[in-house]
Design a protein around this motif. Sequence first.
Motif, mmCIF file in Angstrom:
data_model
loop_
_atom_site.group_PDB
_atom_site.id
_atom_site.type_symbol
_atom_site.label_atom_id
_atom_site.label_comp_id
_atom_site.label_asym_id
_atom_site.label_seq_id
_atom_site.Cartn_x
_atom_site.Cartn_y
_atom_site.Cartn_z
ATOM 1 N N ASP A 125 0.827 -1.209 0.000
ATOM 2 C CA ASP A 125 0.000 0.000 0.000
ATOM 3 C C ASP A 125 0.860 1.258 0.000
ATOM 4 O O ASP A 125 0.525 2.238 -0.669
ATOM 5 N N GLU A 126 1.945 1.242 0.748
ATOM 6 C CA GLU A 126 2.841 2.395 0.795
ATOM 7 C C GLU A 126 3.527 2.611 -0.548
ATOM 8 O O GLU A 126 3.799 3.743 -0.955
ATOM 9 N N ALA A 127 3.821 1.505 -1.242
ATOM 10 C CA ALA A 127 4.559 1.595 -2.505
ATOM 11 C C ALA A 127 3.696 2.066 -3.659
ATOM 12 O O ALA A 127 4.204 2.671 -4.616
ATOM 13 N N GLU A 128 2.404 1.821 -3.606
ATOM 14 C CA GLU A 128 1.549 2.059 -4.765
ATOM 15 C C GLU A 128 1.614 3.481 -5.305
ATOM 16 O O GLU A 128 1.782 3.669 -6.523
ATOM 17 N N PRO A 129 1.526 4.523 -4.484
ATOM 18 C CA PRO A 129 1.587 5.881 -5.052
ATOM 19 C C PRO A 129 2.903 6.167 -5.770
ATOM 20 O O PRO A 129 2.916 6.861 -6.795
ATOM 21 N N VAL A 130 4.005 5.626 -5.251
ATOM 22 C CA VAL A 130 5.312 5.829 -5.890
ATOM 23 C C VAL A 130 5.357 5.096 -7.231
ATOM 24 O O VAL A 130 5.761 5.667 -8.256
ATOM 25 N N LEU A 131 4.934 3.843 -7.236
ATOM 26 C CA LEU A 131 5.006 3.047 -8.465
ATOM 27 C C LEU A 131 4.074 3.584 -9.535
ATOM 28 O O LEU A 131 4.380 3.500 -10.737
ATOM 29 N N ARG A 132 2.962 4.147 -9.150
ATOM 30 C CA ARG A 132 2.010 4.652 -10.141
ATOM 31 C C ARG A 132 2.538 5.871 -10.891
ATOM 32 O O ARG A 132 1.974 6.258 -11.928
ATOM 33 N N GLU A 133 3.623 6.458 -10.407
ATOM 34 C CA GLU A 133 4.249 7.553 -11.152
ATOM 35 C C GLU A 133 4.911 7.050 -12.430
ATOM 36 O O GLU A 133 5.169 7.836 -13.356
ATOM 37 N N ASP A 134 5.205 5.770 -12.483
ATOM 38 C CA ASP A 134 5.761 5.130 -13.671
ATOM 39 C C ASP A 134 4.587 4.536 -14.455
ATOM 40 O O ASP A 134 3.866 3.676 -13.944
ATOM 41 N N PRO A 135 4.347 4.978 -15.710
ATOM 42 C CA PRO A 135 3.182 4.493 -16.465
ATOM 43 C C PRO A 135 3.144 2.971 -16.626
ATOM 44 O O PRO A 135 2.063 2.378 -16.610
ATOM 45 N N VAL A 136 4.301 2.344 -16.781
ATOM 46 C CA VAL A 136 4.332 0.883 -16.921
ATOM 47 C C VAL A 136 3.898 0.227 -15.619
ATOM 48 O O VAL A 136 3.053 -0.672 -15.599
ATOM 49 N N MET A 137 4.471 0.690 -14.511
ATOM 50 C CA MET A 137 4.100 0.137 -13.214
ATOM 51 C C MET A 137 2.641 0.424 -12.882
ATOM 52 O O MET A 137 1.958 -0.394 -12.256
ATOM 53 N N ASP A 138 2.157 1.583 -13.306
ATOM 54 C CA ASP A 138 0.755 1.932 -13.083
ATOM 55 C C ASP A 138 -0.159 0.864 -13.680
ATOM 56 O O ASP A 138 -1.134 0.432 -13.046
ATOM 57 N N GLU A 174 15.274 3.431 -10.904
ATOM 58 C CA GLU A 174 15.394 4.573 -9.997
ATOM 59 C C GLU A 174 14.020 5.154 -9.658
ATOM 60 O O GLU A 174 13.798 5.637 -8.543
ATOM 61 N N ASP A 175 13.097 5.092 -10.614
ATOM 62 C CA ASP A 175 11.766 5.645 -10.386
ATOM 63 C C ASP A 175 10.975 4.841 -9.359
ATOM 64 O O ASP A 175 9.940 5.316 -8.872
ATOM 65 N N TRP A 176 11.435 3.640 -9.065
ATOM 66 C CA TRP A 176 10.694 2.775 -8.124
ATOM 67 C C TRP A 176 11.164 2.912 -6.685
ATOM 68 O O TRP A 176 10.544 2.371 -5.778
ATOM 69 N N ARG A 177 12.300 3.601 -6.482
ATOM 70 C CA ARG A 177 12.801 3.750 -5.112
ATOM 71 C C ARG A 177 11.767 4.489 -4.262
ATOM 72 O O ARG A 177 11.115 5.412 -4.767
ATOM 73 N N PRO A 178 11.664 4.136 -2.976
ATOM 74 C CA PRO A 178 12.420 3.112 -2.236
ATOM 75 C C PRO A 178 11.682 1.781 -2.149
ATOM 76 O O PRO A 178 11.758 1.078 -1.145
ATOM 77 N N TYR A 179 10.956 1.420 -3.251
ATOM 78 C CA TYR A 179 10.139 0.212 -3.228
ATOM 79 C C TYR A 179 10.456 -0.698 -4.408
ATOM 80 O O TYR A 179 9.564 -1.250 -5.057
ATOM 81 N N ARG A 180 11.741 -0.856 -4.700
ATOM 82 C CA ARG A 180 12.108 -1.696 -5.837
ATOM 83 C C ARG A 180 11.748 -3.161 -5.605
ATOM 84 O O ARG A 180 11.517 -3.901 -6.571
ATOM 85 N N SER A 181 11.690 -3.601 -4.363
ATOM 86 C CA SER A 181 11.265 -4.977 -4.087
ATOM 87 C C SER A 181 9.830 -5.202 -4.550
ATOM 88 O O SER A 181 9.515 -6.242 -5.142
ATOM 89 N N VAL A 182 8.958 -4.260 -4.266
ATOM 90 C CA VAL A 182 7.554 -4.389 -4.669
ATOM 91 C C VAL A 182 7.449 -4.348 -6.194
ATOM 92 O O VAL A 182 6.725 -5.142 -6.805
ATOM 93 N N ALA A 183 8.191 -3.439 -6.828
ATOM 94 C CA ALA A 183 8.188 -3.377 -8.292
ATOM 95 C C ALA A 183 8.664 -4.690 -8.887
ATOM 96 O O ALA A 183 8.104 -5.174 -9.885
ATOM 97 N N THR A 184 9.670 -5.296 -8.272
ATOM 98 C CA THR A 184 10.177 -6.578 -8.749
ATOM 99 C C THR A 184 9.087 -7.646 -8.697
ATOM 100 O O THR A 184 8.962 -8.466 -9.604
ATOM 101 N N ARG A 185 8.283 -7.629 -7.643
ATOM 102 C CA ARG A 185 7.199 -8.607 -7.541
ATOM 103 C C ARG A 185 6.189 -8.421 -8.674
ATOM 104 O O ARG A 185 5.661 -9.392 -9.211
ATOM 105 N N TYR A 186 5.912 -7.168 -9.043
ATOM 106 C CA TYR A 186 5.004 -6.933 -10.167
ATOM 107 C C TYR A 186 5.614 -7.425 -11.479
ATOM 108 O O TYR A 186 4.910 -7.954 -12.344
ATOM 109 N N ILE A 187 6.927 -7.256 -11.630
ATOM 110 C CA ILE A 187 7.582 -7.744 -12.847
ATOM 111 C C ILE A 187 7.505 -9.261 -12.922
ATOM 112 O O ILE A 187 7.235 -9.843 -13.977
#
Length: 209
Positions: A3-16, A176-189
Amino acid sequence: MIDEAEPVLREDPVMDRLVDTHDPYVEPDWTEYERLCISIINQQLSTASAAAVRERVFDVLEDEVTPETVLAADDQALRDAGLSRSKVDYIRNAAHAFQEQDFTRAGLAGVDNDEVVDRLTDIKGIGEWTARMYLLFVLERPDILPLGDLAVRRGIEQLYSNGDELTRAEMRDIAEDWRPYRSVATRYIWAEYEADSSIDLDGVGVYSE
């Protein structure tokens, strides 16, 4: 953390898009030692092969995967389950290490990522990739980018360069756009990789040190 990571990741259109498409992969409630053994089993195997070997090894151990049961297990039974001689040695090296040191979440709570990697890679058979899987899945550190994992690299290439090869430096720049939640982004990948049949790694050494 998700939940904390979602707003950060949504700044990246792919992650969104991935956030809207997938639920991040949540693992079973394995113990710390079980998860380290699984990472050792997974080394240099495809996803399907690793899962099959893991299931057979756990059957040999009657689903009681502890340092004590691994050290007491019959060598040939573990080999017949699909472990190489080296991997039998590696899970036993890990067993001895767990008996001698505290590698639990509580025991490593105050230890920084680099020191955790140093301690784990002191165990013969544990390399950088395995240590980073431990940081990500066991210790649940929020900002791990495991580029030693082929599925992660192929997933990033598929998502960000239409499958064209990227250098690791280029991948780190993207991440870099996924910091500080690169672990969560990795799970989405990983979730996208599992769902996308066009990223075909079966039979390839997906997990590498």
